[in-house]
Enzyme design. Structure first.
Site, mmCIF file in Angstrom:
data_model
loop_
_atom_site.group_PDB
_atom_site.id
_atom_site.type_symbol
_atom_site.label_atom_id
_atom_site.label_comp_id
_atom_site.label_asym_id
_atom_site.label_seq_id
_atom_site.Cartn_x
_atom_site.Cartn_y
_atom_site.Cartn_z
ATOM 1 N N GLN A 36 44.510 43.834 41.357
ATOM 2 C CA GLN A 36 43.044 43.842 41.670
ATOM 3 C C GLN A 36 43.061 45.330 42.224
ATOM 4 O O GLN A 36 42.190 45.715 43.040
ATOM 5 C CB GLN A 36 42.762 43.020 42.783
ATOM 6 C CG GLN A 36 42.326 41.816 42.445
ATOM 7 C CD GLN A 36 41.047 41.810 41.472
ATOM 8 O OE1 GLN A 36 40.195 42.656 41.781
ATOM 9 N NE2 GLN A 36 41.010 40.916 40.417
ATOM 10 N N SER A 37 43.727 46.584 41.723
ATOM 11 C CA SER A 37 43.857 47.650 42.020
ATOM 12 C C SER A 37 42.378 48.534 42.039
ATOM 13 O O SER A 37 41.750 48.608 40.909
ATOM 14 C CB SER A 37 45.043 48.628 41.267
ATOM 15 O OG SER A 37 44.749 49.897 41.557
#
Ligand SMILES: Cc1ncc(COP(=O)(O)O)c(C=O)c1O
Length: 327
Positions: free
Chosen positions: A74-75
């Site tokens: 989920q960067s």
């Protein structure tokens, strides 16, 4: 201004607003302000765009036609790098550490819309995989520019040196000087840059990092600070006490959405109409509220919270339930 010696590309809407959190100030008898770096623009915004303005200028100077970076599933950094690359006509390639999610949600969905090429690998293999992917692209005749974790290199650090100049000017407009500046602490570039800026622009504030994972952050920030000072050819020393790290709000670990974080997100949403993400800003928000409650800040303190973005993380969930974000 020292950062102007380095080429930049224009990606962010700057300066970002700096607003008083009136309900928070009232609830805790302090003066609490927020710098809205969630409003930088570019694919939902965030702190990384400030770093990318310097990093991608270097990529263009080097004749790169692809950009490879890494992050968690989920960067935010990966999502913003993909958007910035698209804006500049570069091919975005993302190496994400963790399991390939069954459903594309949150940042992963945005990476998909941005058409980034995504490679998943075990968390501990990210560096190796980035190198392999880089070699693969070189064999294909592409010229990739590689951005390490979070864009936290000496060049990327200039993004928050520049932000410190904005803060100095905004202090002058408001007629005050902050005593503390708080932000979530991940790969260290935001804090190393704020520290550089503190000394360069003469900010009074102590810089407080709310850690989002458990690790030894001090050497990371000190190294980045001294490498950046070296790159700028300046003489600057980090004084003990100017930089503080708090590890009390990590919860069960990086990317874990816990009740304390959810409750801070609800508080800022309901008191101020401002949304935070569970991985970075929500944890730092939980830290700010708890430290205010504990009386950590002397009464009347002027506190600046940097909202570093990350709100798309929220959409990795359908509803709040405690658990890891990269699930
Ligand atoms: C929303 C958000 N806030 C804060 C950070 C941490 O910033 P830094 O990596 O510069 O420590 C990140 C890093 O990924 C982020 O995505």
């Amino acid at each position: 201004m020292v950062w102007r010696r380095f080429p930049q590309v224009n990606l962010a809407n700057l300066p970002t607003p700096l607003e008083e959190m009136k309900a928070v100030s009232r609830d805790f008898s302090c003066q609490v302000y927020m710098k809205r770096d969630d409003l930088t623009g570019l694919a939902f915004g965030g702190n990384k765009v400030r770093k990318l303005e310097f990093l991608l200028a270097e990529a263009l100077d080097q004749g790169a036609n692809a950009v490879i970076t890494e992050g968690g599933v989920q960067s935010n950094h990966a999502r913003m790098t993909a958007a910035a690359s698209r804006k500049l006509g570069l091919e975005p390639v993302l190496v994400l550490g963790g399991r390939a999610a069954e459903e594309k949600r949150g940042n992963l969905l945005l990476d998909d819309f941005l058409g980034a090429r995504v490679y998943f690998c075990p968390l501990s293999d990210r560096k190796k995989t980035m190198k392999e992917v880089g070699e693969l692209y070189e064999q294909e005749g592409l010229n990739p520019y590689i951005i390490p974790t979070g864009g936290s290199t000496p060049l990327g650090t200039l993004g928050y040196l520049r932000a410190a100049e904005e803060i100095k000017k905004q202090e002058q407009v408001l007629g005050l000087e902050f005593d503390y500046i708080l932000a979530p602490l991940g790969s260290g570039g935001t804090h190393a840059g704020l520290l550089l800026g503190k000394y360069y622009y003469g900010l009074r504030a102590k810089i407080l990092g709310i850690a989002v994972e458990r690790r030894d952050f001090r050497p990371l920030v000190e190294d980045l600070f001294s490498q950046s000072v070296g790159m700028l050819g300046m003489e600057m020393k980090m004084e003990k006490g100017d930089f503080m790290i708090n590890q009390d709000y990590v919860g069960p670990g990086y990317g874990y959405f816990d009740e304390a974080t959810a409750s801070a997100i609800r508080y800022f949403a309901r008191q101020e109409g401002i949304l935070m993400g569970p991985v970075y800003t929500g944890k730092a928000g939980a830290g700010l509220l708890d430290l205010l409650e504990q009386g950590f800040f002397p009464p009347g303190s002027k506190i600046l919270f940097i909202h570093t973005g990350g709100t798309p993380e929220l959409f990795a969930w359908n509803e709040f339930e405690p658990g890891e974000v990269d699930k």
